[in-house]
Design a protein around this motif. Structure first.
Motif, PDB file in Angstrom:
ATOM      1  N   UNK A 156      33.124  47.106 -36.363  1.00 55.64           N
ATOM      2  CA  UNK A 156      34.439  46.581 -36.017  1.00 55.64           C
ATOM      3  C   UNK A 156      34.386  45.825 -34.689  1.00 55.64           C
ATOM      4  N   UNK A 157      33.666  46.389 -33.728  1.00 57.07           N
ATOM      5  CA  UNK A 157      33.547  45.725 -32.427  1.00 57.07           C
ATOM      6  C   UNK A 157      32.773  44.414 -32.546  1.00 57.07           C
ATOM      7  N   UNK A 158      31.748  44.385 -33.399  1.00 57.93           N
ATOM      8  CA  UNK A 158      30.997  43.145 -33.602  1.00 57.93           C
ATOM      9  C   UNK A 158      31.899  42.082 -34.219  1.00 57.93           C
ATOM     10  N   UNK A 159      32.718  42.480 -35.177  1.00 55.54           N
ATOM     11  CA  UNK A 159      33.666  41.540 -35.764  1.00 55.54           C
ATOM     12  C   UNK A 159      34.613  41.002 -34.697  1.00 55.54           C
ATOM     13  N   UNK A 160      35.086  41.893 -33.841  1.00 56.10           N
ATOM     14  CA  UNK A 160      36.041  41.524 -32.809  1.00 56.10           C
ATOM     15  C   UNK A 160      35.449  40.474 -31.862  1.00 56.10           C
ATOM     16  N   UNK A 161      34.243  40.730 -31.381  1.00 57.46           N
ATOM     17  CA  UNK A 161      33.576  39.818 -30.454  1.00 57.46           C
ATOM     18  C   UNK A 161      33.284  38.483 -31.130  1.00 57.46           C
ATOM     19  N   UNK A 162      32.863  38.524 -32.392  1.00 58.44           N
ATOM     20  CA  UNK A 162      32.571  37.283 -33.119  1.00 58.44           C
ATOM     21  C   UNK A 162      33.821  36.433 -33.274  1.00 58.44           C
ATOM     22  N   UNK A 163      34.945  37.047 -33.569  1.00 57.38           N
ATOM     23  CA  UNK A 163      36.200  36.305 -33.713  1.00 57.38           C
ATOM     24  C   UNK A 163      36.547  35.612 -32.397  1.00 57.38           C
ATOM     25  N   UNK A 164      36.375  36.326 -31.278  1.00 54.27           N
ATOM     26  CA  UNK A 164      36.660  35.736 -29.967  1.00 54.27           C
ATOM     27  C   UNK A 164      35.702  34.585 -29.666  1.00 54.27           C
TER      28      UNK A 164
ATOM     29  N   UNK B 255      43.648  33.565 -30.149  1.00 55.06           N
ATOM     30  CA  UNK B 255      43.423  33.664 -28.708  1.00 55.06           C
ATOM     31  C   UNK B 255      43.647  35.107 -28.283  1.00 55.06           C
ATOM     32  N   UNK B 256      42.723  35.693 -27.530  1.00 53.86           N
ATOM     33  CA  UNK B 256      42.915  37.087 -27.094  1.00 53.86           C
ATOM     34  C   UNK B 256      44.133  37.225 -26.186  1.00 53.86           C
ATOM     35  N   UNK B 257      44.890  38.292 -26.366  1.00 56.45           N
ATOM     36  CA  UNK B 257      45.955  38.635 -25.441  1.00 56.45           C
ATOM     37  C   UNK B 257      45.328  39.217 -24.170  1.00 56.45           C
ATOM     38  N   UNK B 258      46.147  39.507 -23.167  1.00 57.83           N
ATOM     39  CA  UNK B 258      45.607  40.136 -21.956  1.00 57.83           C
ATOM     40  C   UNK B 258      44.945  41.474 -22.279  1.00 57.83           C
ATOM     41  N   UNK B 259      45.615  42.269 -23.116  1.00 60.15           N
ATOM     42  CA  UNK B 259      45.033  43.552 -23.517  1.00 60.15           C
ATOM     43  C   UNK B 259      43.794  43.342 -24.373  1.00 60.15           C
ATOM     44  N   UNK B 260      43.834  42.300 -25.225  1.00 56.90           N
ATOM     45  CA  UNK B 260      42.674  41.989 -26.051  1.00 56.90           C
ATOM     46  C   UNK B 260      41.472  41.566 -25.227  1.00 56.90           C
ATOM     47  N   UNK B 261      41.720  40.795 -24.160  1.00 56.05           N
ATOM     48  CA  UNK B 261      40.632  40.371 -23.278  1.00 56.05           C
ATOM     49  C   UNK B 261      39.969  41.567 -22.616  1.00 56.05           C
ATOM     50  N   UNK B 262      40.794  42.524 -22.182  1.00 50.00           N
ATOM     51  CA  UNK B 262      40.241  43.728 -21.571  1.00 50.00           C
ATOM     52  C   UNK B 262      39.421  44.528 -22.586  1.00 50.00           C
ATOM     53  N   UNK B 263      39.949  44.652 -23.813  1.00 53.02           N
ATOM     54  CA  UNK B 263      39.223  45.371 -24.861  1.00 53.02           C
ATOM     55  C   UNK B 263      37.908  44.684 -25.186  1.00 53.02           C
ATOM     56  N   UNK B 264      37.901  43.348 -25.236  1.00 55.10           N
ATOM     57  CA  UNK B 264      36.678  42.607 -25.515  1.00 55.10           C
ATOM     58  C   UNK B 264      35.617  42.861 -24.449  1.00 55.10           C
ATOM     59  N   UNK B 265      36.061  43.000 -23.198  1.00 53.46           N
ATOM     60  CA  UNK B 265      35.108  43.312 -22.130  1.00 53.46           C
ATOM     61  C   UNK B 265      34.412  44.635 -22.376  1.00 53.46           C
ATOM     62  N   UNK B 266      35.191  45.647 -22.740  1.00 52.21           N
ATOM     63  CA  UNK B 266      34.593  46.953 -23.044  1.00 52.21           C
ATOM     64  C   UNK B 266      33.726  46.873 -24.304  1.00 52.21           C
ATOM     65  N   UNK B 267      34.197  46.122 -25.315  1.00 56.03           N
ATOM     66  CA  UNK B 267      33.444  46.002 -26.565  1.00 56.03           C
ATOM     67  C   UNK B 267      32.083  45.367 -26.321  1.00 56.03           C
ATOM     68  N   UNK B 268      32.069  44.328 -25.477  1.00 54.84           N
ATOM     69  CA  UNK B 268      30.809  43.667 -25.141  1.00 54.84           C
ATOM     70  C   UNK B 268      29.824  44.647 -24.514  1.00 54.84           C
ATOM     71  N   UNK B 269      30.316  45.446 -23.588  1.00 50.98           N
ATOM     72  CA  UNK B 269      29.445  46.399 -22.917  1.00 50.98           C
ATOM     73  C   UNK B 269      28.896  47.439 -23.895  1.00 50.98           C
ATOM     74  N   UNK B 270      29.758  47.923 -24.784  1.00 54.56           N
ATOM     75  CA  UNK B 270      29.320  48.909 -25.780  1.00 54.56           C
ATOM     76  C   UNK B 270      28.243  48.305 -26.679  1.00 54.56           C
ATOM     77  N   UNK B 271      28.475  47.086 -27.140  1.00 51.59           N
ATOM     78  CA  UNK B 271      27.530  46.438 -28.055  1.00 51.59           C
ATOM     79  C   UNK B 271      26.212  46.117 -27.360  1.00 51.59           C
ATOM     80  N   UNK B 272      26.284  45.689 -26.100  1.00 50.71           N
ATOM     81  CA  UNK B 272      25.054  45.407 -25.368  1.00 50.71           C
ATOM     82  C   UNK B 272      24.217  46.668 -25.205  1.00 50.71           C
ATOM     83  N   UNK B 273      24.876  47.789 -24.915  1.00 49.84           N
ATOM     84  CA  UNK B 273      24.149  49.054 -24.790  1.00 49.84           C
ATOM     85  C   UNK B 273      23.573  49.488 -26.134  1.00 49.84           C
ATOM     86  N   UNK B 274      24.355  49.303 -27.200  1.00 54.60           N
ATOM     87  CA  UNK B 274      23.872  49.664 -28.537  1.00 54.60           C
ATOM     88  C   UNK B 274      22.677  48.801 -28.927  1.00 54.60           C
TER      89      UNK B 274
END
Length: 310
Positions: A5-13, A56-75
């Motif tokens: 789900x996070x990969x889908x999210x980042x790809x959409x952005x 376009x990411x919302x403000x909350x979406x932008x913050x979530x994408x930041x966390x998602x990126x970090x999770x995916x990079x660690x994974x």
């Protein structure tokens, strides 16, 4: 919440639309839409706003994408560390103003990865506002643009608001580019008043079409005629076939070496060209390799002042 789900999210952005992300991931649009909807329900937020131009990411979406990126990079690091007999896919996304050196570094980075079984590289020559947005929303890992004494206050605030850091690469005084047959081509230097009667070429900035977001310095200079363009090839054709001008760093790209003159401008316009990175992003080895290629190309150019200690 799942990694998929996070990969889908980042790809959409990164791709700017569900359709484009689905195409590049070889997945169905419905799967991506469901992933977004499920995450929005799980976290109680709206992640994207939708329009006929994409998402376009919302403000909350932008913050979530930041966390998602970090999770995916660690994974990804975990998978790469313990994968057996598998080749991990390399990813690099660059957003840049229309600079040949950034393209040259991109090509060099791709060539260095020629033995890699899989990779996904993206290069966007974009407007200034788009570059800031791309890096802020993690659509791109790095953005390349310039600042000077005129725009640094406005752009600096935009960088801070987006949680971005600017790292200078080189400094250069503004030059005027004209065709070799232009009446101004033989001058040793040019005064701003000399330009008033000639058409000015400027890269189109979309909705952020203000002097502060212009890709060319001294955008506020009076000009009766202006031609807006969106790619370097068109600029080269205009300069060689029509008596207009543009203002830039003075560094001619390889395709501009023939038929174009670069003349110093008598004005206080000291440009600093550099790159943007999100403060919450830990640069990958590939991104660091791209930055190193940028620095090596700049270091080899005698016409600019490099920030070699950066």
């Amino acid at each position: 919440m799942t990694l998929q789900q996070l990969r889908y999210l980042v790809a959409i952005a990164e791709y700017g639309s569900i359709n484009a992300a689905a195409t590049n991931l070889f997945a169905s649009q419905s799967n991506l839409s469901t992933a977004v909807r499920d995450l929005e329900k799980e976290f109680g937020i709206t992640i994207f706003t939708r329009s006929n131009r994409g998402v376009t990411p919302t403000n909350e979406g932008t913050e979530l994408l930041g966390y998602a990126r970090q999770v995916l990079e660690q994974a990804d690091m975990l998978e790469n560390r313990y994968a057996k007999g598998q080749n991990a896919q390399l990813r690099l996304a660059v957003s840049t103003q229309h600079y040949a050196f950034s393209v040259e570094a991109f090509i060099k980075t791709a060539e260095d990865c020629s033995s890699q079984a899989e990779y996904d590289f993206i290069l966007r020559e974009a407007a200034t506002g788009e570059i800031i947005s791309d890096v802020a929303t993690f659509r791109s890992e790095i953005g390349i643009l310039y600042i000077d004494s005129f725009n640094q206050r406005v752009l600096g605030k935009a960088f801070d608001d987006a949680n971005l850091e600017f790292h200078p690469l080189f400094a250069a005084d503004a030059h005027v580019f004209v065709g070799e047959n232009h009446p101004l081509a033989k001058k040793e230097s040019i005064d701003p008043d000399d330009l008033e009667d000639w058409p000015r070429y400027s890269f189109e900035q979309g909705t952020e079409n203000s002097f502060y977001f212009s890709e060319e310095p001294l955008a506020y200079l009076p000009h009766k005629r202006i031609i807006r363009i969106s790619d370097r090839g068109t600029l080269t054709n205009l300069l060689t076939s029509f008596n207009g001008y543009t203002i830039a760093t003075g560094v001619l790209s390889p395709e501009m070496l023939q038929g174009i003159a670069s003349i110093p401008l008598n004005a206080d316009a000291h440009m600093r060209v550099g790159y943007l990175i999100h403060r919450e992003r830990k640069p990958s080895k590939l991104l660091l390799a791209y930055i190193d290629n940028l620095k090596q190309i700049i270091k080899s150019n005698p016409t600019v002042e490099s920030y070699l200690g950066e």
